[in-house]
Design a protein around this motif. Structure first.
Motif, mmCIF file in Angstrom:
data_model
loop_
_atom_site.group_PDB
_atom_site.id
_atom_site.type_symbol
_atom_site.label_atom_id
_atom_site.label_comp_id
_atom_site.label_asym_id
_atom_site.label_seq_id
_atom_site.Cartn_x
_atom_site.Cartn_y
_atom_site.Cartn_z
ATOM 1 N N VAL A 114 0.838 -1.200 0.000
ATOM 2 C CA VAL A 114 0.000 0.000 0.000
ATOM 3 C C VAL A 114 0.876 1.253 0.000
ATOM 4 N N GLY A 115 1.984 1.219 0.743
ATOM 5 C CA GLY A 115 2.896 2.372 0.765
ATOM 6 C C GLY A 115 3.475 2.659 -0.610
ATOM 7 N N VAL A 116 3.920 1.620 -1.299
ATOM 8 C CA VAL A 116 4.473 1.793 -2.650
ATOM 9 C C VAL A 116 3.403 2.308 -3.600
ATOM 10 N N ILE A 117 2.188 1.775 -3.481
ATOM 11 C CA ILE A 117 1.087 2.221 -4.341
ATOM 12 C C ILE A 117 0.801 3.704 -4.129
ATOM 13 N N LEU A 118 0.806 4.138 -2.873
ATOM 14 C CA LEU A 118 0.566 5.555 -2.581
ATOM 15 C C LEU A 118 1.640 6.444 -3.206
ATOM 16 N N LEU A 160 -10.751 0.202 -5.164
ATOM 17 C CA LEU A 160 -10.372 1.498 -4.588
ATOM 18 C C LEU A 160 -8.908 1.812 -4.841
ATOM 19 N N ILE A 161 -8.070 0.793 -4.704
ATOM 20 C CA ILE A 161 -6.633 1.000 -4.886
ATOM 21 C C ILE A 161 -6.305 1.248 -6.350
ATOM 22 N N VAL A 162 -6.929 0.475 -7.254
ATOM 23 C CA VAL A 162 -6.654 0.632 -8.682
ATOM 24 C C VAL A 162 -6.958 2.052 -9.139
ATOM 25 N N PHE A 163 -8.067 2.606 -8.664
ATOM 26 C CA PHE A 163 -8.483 3.936 -9.101
ATOM 27 C C PHE A 163 -8.026 5.037 -8.135
ATOM 28 N N LEU A 164 -7.041 4.714 -7.299
ATOM 29 C CA LEU A 164 -6.523 5.709 -6.358
ATOM 30 C C LEU A 164 -5.969 6.955 -7.058
#
Length: 385
Positions: free
Chosen positions: A51-55, A284-288
């Motif tokens: 999640v950190g890398v995605i952010l 939610l993560i994909v469309f962050l």
């Protein structure tokens, strides 16, 4: 490397690329270690890192998307970000369908989750933020009406019609071909008009925002505003490099979110949470990146850009996903279940009706946003029912 390219490929941008693709490569090598059941501390640590890398990557995507939006203007700038994310998502869904196992409902579950997130959670939050900060805001009603018209038709074809004329929630084989042709046809016609004769329908109209001169796109450019062809001709290298960087940064976000699906299923299963919740979290993560960009646009009072990003993403998601999965189903002789449950159909109908009434008004307000957020909260309740 020219100075212009160096100004785009900054150390921060390179670090994001290394982090995103490095994390994806690490997940591939660590596959056996992360196969369920995973030890609790390792599971939590892996999810936090992902999640950190995605952010970090998401903010890089937003940075490039905003540069392209300022350079190209709307609807072109919003369309670049929307299509980049949606196309990658469609490819991954197609890859799952072509892989081993039974995934007959993956398209339905993914698109339904995306629909509730975009049309209620993201738009609701954006309208609430914009309304509280700026008061009521005017939007381009012709452009929003165009989006909603397509969303209603495509949603009916995807989720409701298969239950009425198909078998076991799927279209009959002879029905799939005309559905594919009609869906692709109306989506292609929409893009043709949006990027051409009707581009002005997707510009900001609120008097508090700078307006695009009417002459733009007619061949008589008004400096410093240029037509889209002149912009592309003048800034070709910058546009290509920024677009490539955007795609290269957004791809690991989508790949990582799908790779973390099994970890999330494992963790939520231990907590006794419903399986469908995992799909919503992944969506939610994909469309962050698009969510962050939309909220920033709302903060600046650019409510039409919010519509271009959110409604445009919804049209692209349904318009690309449904014909793709139906075509794969035809070629591989797989059943593709699209018909939704009565509860989800009711929520989708309420969402569409609420969207129409919200954007039929001359101005949108924070109360409209609150109403959309309530519908999303109810959707969350149904996941646990």
């Amino acid at each position: 490397m020219t100075a212009a390219i160096r100004s785009i490929l900054t150390p921060s941008a390179i670090v994001r690329l290394i982090l995103g693709w490095g994390a994806f490569a690490a997940l591939l090598f660590a596959g056996p270690l992360l196969a369920p059941p995973v030890a609790g501390p390792l599971l939590v640590s892996a999810l936090i890192v992902i999640v950190g890398v995605i952010l970090i990557c998401a903010f890089g995507v937003v940075h490039e998307a905003e540069h392209l939006a300022r350079l190209l203007g709307d609807p072109y700038g919003s369309l670049v970000l929307t299509l980049s994310i949606v196309l990658i998502e469609v490819v991954l869904i197609a890859a799952v369908l072509l892989g081993p196992g039974d995934h007959a409902t993956i398209a339905r579950d993914s698109v339904m989750a995306v629909s509730m997130i975009i049309l209620n959670a993201v738009i609701g939050l954006c309208l609430l933020v914009a309304g509280l900060r700026h008061g009521s805001l005017a939007h381009n009603r012709t452009g929003v009406s165009t989006y909603l018209s397509l969303i209603i038709v495509l949603a009916a074809l995807a989720f409701a019609l298969p239950a009425l004329i198909g078998a076991n929630g799927s279209y009959e084989e002879w029905q799939e071909v005309p559905i594919i042709v009609l869906t692709i046809g109306i989506y292609a016609f929409f893009l043709y008009r949006q990027m051409g004769a009707q581009a002005a329908d997707f510009h900001e109209v609120d008097p508090r925002l700078p307006q695009i001169p009417a002459e733009v796109g007619t061949g008589d450019s008004v400096p410093p505003k240029l037509s889209i062809r002149e912009i592309i001709s003048t800034h070709r290298i910058e546009i290509i490099v920024r677009l490539a960087l955007l795609v290269a940064t957004v791809t690991p976000i989508v790949l990582l979110s799908h790779d973390m699906a099994s970890l999330l299923d494992d963790g939520l299963g231990r907590l006794g949470a419903p399986v469908a919740l995992s799909g919503v979290v992944i969506a939610l993560i994909v469309f962050l990146p698009e969510t962050i960009t939309s909220i920033r646009a709302a903060w600046q009072g650019e409510i039409q850009r919010v519509s271009n990003l959110c409604h445009g993403a919804q049209v692209s998601t349904v318009g690309l996903t449904i014909p793709t999965v139906l075509l794969i189903g035809l070629l591989t002789d797989q059943p593709i279940v699209l018909a939704e449950s009565p509860a989800n159909l009711l929520l989708l109908a309420v969402t569409l009706l609420l969207s129409v009434t919200t954007f039929a008004a001359k101005k949108v307000t924070a109360i409209h946003g609150a109403a959309h957020l309530v519908v999303f909260a109810i959707f969350g309740i149904t996941l646990f029912s």
